[in-house]
Design an enzyme around this catalytic site. Structure first.
Site, mmCIF file in Angstrom:
data_model
loop_
_atom_site.group_PDB
_atom_site.id
_atom_site.type_symbol
_atom_site.label_atom_id
_atom_site.label_comp_id
_atom_site.label_asym_id
_atom_site.label_seq_id
_atom_site.Cartn_x
_atom_site.Cartn_y
_atom_site.Cartn_z
ATOM 1 N N ASP A 1 43.985 65.824 40.192
ATOM 2 C CA ASP A 1 42.737 65.193 40.639
ATOM 3 C C ASP A 1 43.135 63.945 41.425
ATOM 4 O O ASP A 1 43.584 62.946 40.854
ATOM 5 C CB ASP A 1 41.897 64.834 39.404
ATOM 6 N N HIS A 2 42.967 64.014 42.737
ATOM 7 C CA HIS A 2 43.483 62.939 43.591
ATOM 8 C C HIS A 2 42.765 61.613 43.362
ATOM 9 O O HIS A 2 43.253 60.549 43.743
ATOM 10 C CB HIS A 2 43.352 63.358 45.078
#
Lengths: 461, 339
Positions: free
Chosen positions: A433-434
Site C-alpha cells: 500500500d503505497h
C-alpha cells in the site's frame, strides 16, 4: 412478557446472515447459552446462542432465509403466552420503508415479517406471500400498512427455468426419451412447443425440430446442456467481491518482485521433518510455514512496514500477525491469522497453520481467528504458478505472493568467473500500500524476507 | 418340420419325453380312456399303458398331492388339470408343497413335476371357468410359469418343463388347442426364461402371451396398414421373465403396451410395466399402456364377455395412445379403419 429475538452480529463484518438451520424448534425450553440456530455469515457458519431463559414460542424465519442484522428471527417467552402484542411489534420491526412504490413485489426468499399480526396467527409462517397478504383485508382499527406489508426485500436470485414453451407449467414437460433425443440432436427443449398432452414434448416434436434446423451444428451433436445459469452467491462470495473491489479501488498498489535461492530452505525443511519422523505429535513443516515465519520476522525487524493506513492516521501494529489465504472447497476464500508469528517457533507455527486451515475448510473459525492481521501470505506455488501479484487484504498494507519452488539456471561467480549453476529458486512478489509503504521500504522488507529464506537458520533463533 | 395343431404338438412333446425317460408318467382326470378332456393325450394310453397314463377321480387336491409325492421320490410326473380353474382346490398342494419342498428340505428333494392344463376364457364358460390365473402362481417363489402361444413353442417348452427339476406351472391356451403351426421335427426344445419376438417393428412394442398374443398380432396387422409398425414380444415364460428381450425392443421403439387376458390389478402386466419403466426410463416417449380384462367376474352372456375381454380395437387404441395419435372412432370396426 414475550421478547423478540433478533439476528445478532456474529462476525465483525456481518451485515446479514442466512439462517442455515434451526437447532431448536417451537415449544422448546431454552436455557441461557443454548444454541438455537446455526447462521451462515459472510465468513463462517456460526452458532447462535441465547443468553435468556424461556420457551421458544415462535420461529419467524425459515431455514435458508437471509435476515438482516437486528431483524426479528424468533419469539421467546413463557409457555402459552398470548403473542398478539409481540407479533404486532414484530410486524413493525420487520417492516422497512419501501424505496419505490411501483417496485414489483418479488416473492420474498428472505425472511419477511408482515405487518398484519392476523396473518401470522393463522399459522401462516411458512410461506410469506405478499400478494396473498394484500388480498386479505386488514382490520380497520389497525393502520393498514400498505407500504409495510411490502417489506419484502429483493429476493435472493434463484436458479429457475423461465416459463417454458407455453404449456402453463413454468417448466419444460418432455418425455424421458424426448429429453435424451434432444440432447443427442442438440435441440433446445425450451424453444419447442410439445404436441403431447399438457404440452408434453415427445419424440415427434424433436424429430420435426431437428428436421427444420433447430438442431445445433452437427459437429456439436451430443453437447450436454450449456445454458447460462444464475446461481445465488454465498454470503462469503459477496463479501469477497465487496472487499476486493474496495481494496483495489482504495489502495494504491505497488508491486515488487524478487527471487530467492531456497536450496538451504528446502534442506532445512527436510531436516526438520525428518527429525520428527516417528515421534508422536510430530508436525510436518511446509514451505509456506517458513515463508510466513520469514515475513513475520522481516516485519518485526522493519516496524515501519507493519502498519495500516486509517482515516485517523497511520496505525502501527503492536504485534506481527500474518494471515494466510486458504481456499475453501465451495469456492470460497478466507485468511485465518497466525498471531505473533514472529516470536512463535516454527513447530508451533506449523501446528497452528494446519489447525487453522482445517477449521477454515470446515467453516469452524471464530471471528477473531480471521481478523486483525497485519500482512498476508498467498501461495500458489503448489499449483505450479511461477509468480503472481496479489490484492492487499485491507486494512493490511502488504501481501506476499509466493510462487513455486523450482530448479532454475543461475549465474554465480566462482573464483572470479561467472558460471551457470542449477539452484532451487522461488519468486516472491510483494504488493504494498503505497500510502504507507514506499518502494524503498517495501524493497527492504522483501530483501529481508529473501535473506531469511536464503539463510533459513536465522529463523531458528 | 410338420404342420401340427397346438394340442398335437403338446401330445408329441409328452410322447417323445415318455419314450426317452420311463420315469415320466401322465396323470389326471380323463387323460386315459377318454383320451383327454381336450384330446391332448390322444392315443397315449394305448401307447404307454395304464401304469404311465393314469385316470384319476375328480379330486384335484389328491392327485396333485400324489404327483408331488411321486416327484419327491424320483419320478417325473405330468399332472394334467382339466383346466387351471380347478387348480384352486389343489392350490395348497401346489403353493405349500410343490413350491417349497426343495427349499425346506435344504435341497434334499427335487420337485420335477409339471402341472399342465388350459387357462383363460374359452367362450361362455361362466365366471368360475374363465379365469387367467398366471399372476397367482407367478407370485409364488419356487414355481416356474410357462405359457406357450404357438404349437412350436408348446412342444419345445413342454419338453423343457418336463426335464426341469423344479415344479413348472404350464398353462395352455384353451382357445389355442386347434391353432395350426409349423413344428420342428424331433427333439427340438425351447429354453425356459427366453422371450421371443413374434413380429418385428419399429414404432411400438406390444408384450403379450398365450391367447392374447394372437390378438396382439392381429392388431399389429391392422396397424401395419396404417403404417404403424408394431413389434410383438412373447415372453413365453412368465417366470423367470426374460426382461432383457423386452427392454431391447422398447429401447428400439420407445413405446410399450402390455396386453394380458386377466384382470389388471396386481397382474403380470403390472410387473412388466414396473420393470420396463425401471430399465428403459430414458427411452420411453410415453407412459406404458396396459390392456387387460375389466375388473369384474366373467359374465356368461357372450356380448358381455366380449365387452370385458381385451380385443383388437382396444389394443389398437392403446397403441395409438402411446404414439400420441388420435384414436379411431369407437363404433368403427378395426377393419373399417383401413384405407
Amino acid at each position: 412478557m414475550a421478547s423478540i429475538i433478533t439476528m445478532p452480529k456474529l462476525s465483525p463484518t456481518m451485515e446479514e446472515g442466512v439462517l442455515a438451520k434451526w437447532t431448536k424448534k417451537e415449544g422448546d425450553k431454552i436455557q441461557p447459552g443454548d444454541v438455537i440456530a446455526e447462521v451462515e455469515t459472510d465468513k463462517a457458519n456460526m452458532e447462535f446462542p441465547l443468553e435468556d431463559e424461556g420457551v421458544l414460542l415462535k420461529l419467524l424465519v425459515k431455514e435458508g432465509d437471509t435476515v438482516k442484522l437486528g431483524d426479528p428471527v424468533a419469539v421467546l417467552g413463557e409457555a402459552g403466552e398470548d403473542l398478539a402484542d409481540v407479533m404486532k411489534e414484530v410486524g413493525q420491526k420487520g417492516a422497512q420503508p419501501q424505496k419505490k412504490t411501483d417496485e414489483p413485489a418479488a416473492p420474498p426468499v428472505a425472511a419477511t415479517v408482515r405487518a398484519e399480526t392476523g396473518d401470522r396467527e393463522q399459522g401462516d409462517t411458512k410461506a410469506p406471500d405478499p400478494t396473498r397478504a394484500a388480498a386479505k383485508s386488514v382490520p380497520v382499527a389497525k393502520p393498514a400498512p400498505a407500504s409495510k406489508q411490502a417489506a419484502a426485500r429483493p429476493a435472493l436470485s434463484v436458479v429457475q427455468a423461465e416459463p417454458a414453451n407455453g404449456n402453463g407449467h413454468g417448466r419444460v414437460l418432455a418425455s424421458p426419451f424426448a429429453r435424451k433425443l434432444a440432447l443427442e440432436k442438440g435441440v433446445d427443449l425450451k424453444r419447442l412447443s410439445g404436441s403431447g398432452p399438457h404440452g408434453r414434448i415427445i419424440k415427434r416434436d424433436i424429430d420435426e425440430a431437428a428436421a427444420h434446423g433447430e438442431a445445433a451444428p452437427s459437429s456439436l451433436a451430443y453437447v450436454p446442456s450449456r445454458e447460462d445459469q444464475l446461481v445465488p452467491a454465498s454470503q462469503m462470495r459477496k463479501t469477497i467481491a465487496r472487499r476486493l473491489i474496495e481494496a483495489k479501488r482504495e489502495i494504491p498498489h505497488i508491486y515488487l518482485t524478487a527471487d530467492a535461492t531456497v536450496d538451504r530452505l528446502v534442506e532445512m525443511r527436510e531436516q526438520l521433518n525428518d527429525s520428527g519422523t516417528g515421534t508422536e505429535g510430530a508436525v510436518k513443516v511446509s514451505i509456506n510455514d517458513l515463508v510466513i515465519k520469514a515475513l513475520a520476522m522481516a516485519l518485526a525487524r522493519m516496524p515501519d512496514a507493519n502498519v495500516s493506513w486509517t482515516a485517523e492516521g497511520i496505525l502501527r501494529h503492536g504485534g506481527v500477525h500474518i494471515g494466510m489465504a486458504v481456499s475453501l472447497p465451495d469456492n470460497g476464500l478466507i485468511t485465518p491469522v497466525v498471531r505473533d508469528a514472529d516470536v512463535k517457533s516454527i513447530g508451533a507455527l506449523a501446528r497452528e497453520t494446519r489447525s487453522l486451515a482445517e477449521r477454515a475448510r470446515a467453516k469452524k473459525l471464530k471471528p477473531e481467528e480471521y481478523s486483525g492481521g497485519s500482512a498476508t501470505v498467498s501461495n500458489l506455488g503448489m499449483f505450479g504458478v511461477r509468480e503472481f501479484v496479489a490484492i492487499i487484504n485491507p486494512p493490511e498494507s502488504v501481501i506476499l505472493a509466493v510462487g513455486t519452488t523450482e530448479k532454475r539456471p543461475i549465474v554465480v561467480t566462482r573464483d572470479g568467473h561467472d558460471v551457470l549453476e542449477v539452484a532451487r529458486r522461488m519468486t516472491l512478489t510483494l504488493s504494498c500500500d503505497h500510502r504507507v509503504v514506499d518502494g524503498v521500504l517495501g524493497a527492504k522488507l522483501l530483501g529481508e524476507v529473501v535473506k531469511l529464506l536464503e539463510k533459513p537458520m536465522g529463523m531458528l533463533l | 418340420m410338420a404342420r401340427l395343431s397346438y394340442r398335437e404338438a403338446l401330445n408329441q412333446a409328452m410322447c417323445e419325453e415318455m419314450e426317452r425317460d420311463d420315469s415320466i408318467f401322465l396323470m389326471g382326470e380323463e387323460v386315459g380312456h377318454y383320451q383327454g378332456a381336450y384330446k391332448v393325450s390322444q392315443g397315449m394310453l394305448q401307447k404307454f399303458g395304464e401304469k404311465r397314463v393314469i385316470d384319476t377321480p375328480i379330486a384335484e387336491c389328491g392327485f396333485v398331492g400324489v404327483g408331488i409325492g411321486a416327484a419327491m421320490t424320483g419320478l417325473r410326473p405330468i399332472i394334467e388339470l382339466m383346466t387351471w380353474n380347478f387348480s384352486l382346490v389343489a392350490i395348497d398342494q401346489i403353493v405349500n408343497n410343490a413350491a417349497k419342498i426343495r427349499l425346506m428340505s435344504g435341497g434334499q428333494f427335487k420337485m420335477p413335476v409339471v402341472f399342465r392344463g388350459p387357462g383363460g376364457a374359452a367362450g361362455q364358460l361362466g365366471a368360475q371357468h374363465s379365469q387367467a390365473l398366471e399372476y397367482m402362481y407367478a407370485n409364488v417363489p419356487g414355481l416356474k410359469v410357462v405359457m406357450p402361444s404357438t404349437p412350436a413353442d408348446a412342444k419345445g417348452l413342454l419338453k423343457m418343463a418336463i426335464r426341469d427339476d423344479d415344479p413348472v406351472i404350464f398353462i395352455e391356451g384353451e382357445r389355442l388347442y386347434g391353432v395350426q403351426g409349423e413344428v420342428p421335427d424331433g427333439d427340438v426344445v425351447v429354453p425356459l426364461g427366453k422371450a421371443d419376438v413374434k413380429r418385428e417393428g419399429t414404432d411400438c412394442t406390444i408384450v403379450s402371451w398365450s391367447k392374447m398374443l394372437t390378438v396382439a398380432l392381429e392388431a399389429a396387422e391392422v396397424l401395419a396398414k396404417e403404417n404403424i409398425s408394431v413389434e410383438v414380444v412373447d415372453p413365453r415364460t412368465i417366470k423367470p421373465l426374460d426382461g432383457e428381450t423386452i427392454y431391447q425392443s422398447v429401447r428400439k421403439t420407445n413405446r410399450c403396451v402390455v396386453v394380458e387376458e386377466g384382470h389388471g390389478f396386481s397382474n403380470v402386466g403390472a410387473e412388466i410395466v414396473a420393470r420396463v419403466q425401471r430399465n428403459c426410463f430414458d427411452d420411453l416417449d410415453a407412459p406404458i399402456e396396459r390392456v387387460h380384462r375389466m375388473e369384474i367376474p366373467m359374465p356368461y352372456a357372450a356380448n358381455l364377455e366380449a365387452m370385458i375381454t381385451p380385443d383388437v380395437p382396444r389394443i389398437i387404441a392403446a397403441v395409438k395412445r402411446v404414439m400420441y395419435l388420435p384414436e379411431s372412432k369407437p363404433e368403427s370396426k378395426p377393419q373399417s379403419k383401413v384405407e
